[in-house]
Scaffold this motif. Structure first.
Motif, mmCIF file in Angstrom:
data_model
loop_
_atom_site.group_PDB
_atom_site.id
_atom_site.type_symbol
_atom_site.label_atom_id
_atom_site.label_comp_id
_atom_site.label_asym_id
_atom_site.label_seq_id
_atom_site.Cartn_x
_atom_site.Cartn_y
_atom_site.Cartn_z
ATOM 1 N N ASP A 2 -1.530 -3.227 6.911
ATOM 2 C CA ASP A 2 -1.792 -3.236 5.475
ATOM 3 C C ASP A 2 -1.645 -1.820 4.925
ATOM 4 O O ASP A 2 -2.493 -0.964 5.151
ATOM 5 N N VAL A 3 -0.548 -1.542 4.204
ATOM 6 C CA VAL A 3 -0.303 -0.193 3.687
ATOM 7 C C VAL A 3 -1.301 0.208 2.612
ATOM 8 O O VAL A 3 -1.483 1.386 2.345
ATOM 9 N N ALA A 4 -1.962 -0.739 2.001
ATOM 10 C CA ALA A 4 -3.000 -0.399 1.036
ATOM 11 C C ALA A 4 -4.249 0.103 1.758
ATOM 12 O O ALA A 4 -4.946 0.981 1.257
ATOM 13 N N LYS A 5 -4.502 -0.439 2.953
ATOM 14 C CA LYS A 5 -5.679 -0.045 3.723
ATOM 15 C C LYS A 5 -5.407 1.168 4.611
ATOM 16 O O LYS A 5 -6.243 2.048 4.749
ATOM 17 N N TYR A 6 -4.236 1.218 5.217
ATOM 18 C CA TYR A 6 -3.841 2.315 6.107
ATOM 19 C C TYR A 6 -2.635 3.009 5.488
ATOM 20 O O TYR A 6 -1.501 2.622 5.715
ATOM 21 N N GLN A 7 -2.892 4.053 4.711
ATOM 22 C CA GLN A 7 -1.839 4.667 3.900
ATOM 23 C C GLN A 7 -0.968 5.655 4.657
ATOM 24 O O GLN A 7 0.048 6.096 4.146
ATOM 25 N N SER A 8 -1.342 6.027 5.847
ATOM 26 C CA SER A 8 -0.576 7.009 6.603
ATOM 27 C C SER A 8 -0.472 6.579 8.055
ATOM 28 O O SER A 8 -1.425 6.042 8.627
ATOM 29 N N GLN A 11 -3.195 8.189 10.044
ATOM 30 C CA GLN A 11 -4.576 7.970 9.618
ATOM 31 C C GLN A 11 -5.418 7.475 10.793
ATOM 32 O O GLN A 11 -5.056 6.536 11.487
#
Length: 65
Positions: A2-8, A11
């Protein structure tokens, strides 16, 4: 992922989130002797590196570049 939850890609996530996404995790409390050794190694490496350096680790060595 989920790119909204894990942006990098780099991370950090906790053990709970790692378990939720299907990774095999062995949780160690902060009082565990082995965990404390890992934490000491991490702290020493963070103090040893400079801003542009990176740490590469294998099963027998940690290398600062």
């Amino acid at each position: 992922m989920d790119v909204a939850k894990y942006q990098s890609h780099a991370q950090m996530i906790g053990w709970e989130a790692a378990t939720e996404i299907g990774l095999t995790i062995e949780y160690m409390p902060a009082t565990d002797v082995v965990w404390r050794k890992y934490w000491a190694l991490y702290c020493h490496l963070r103090l040893a590196i400079e801003s542009e350096q990176r740490i590469f680790e294998s099963n027998y060595v940690s290398l600062l570049l």
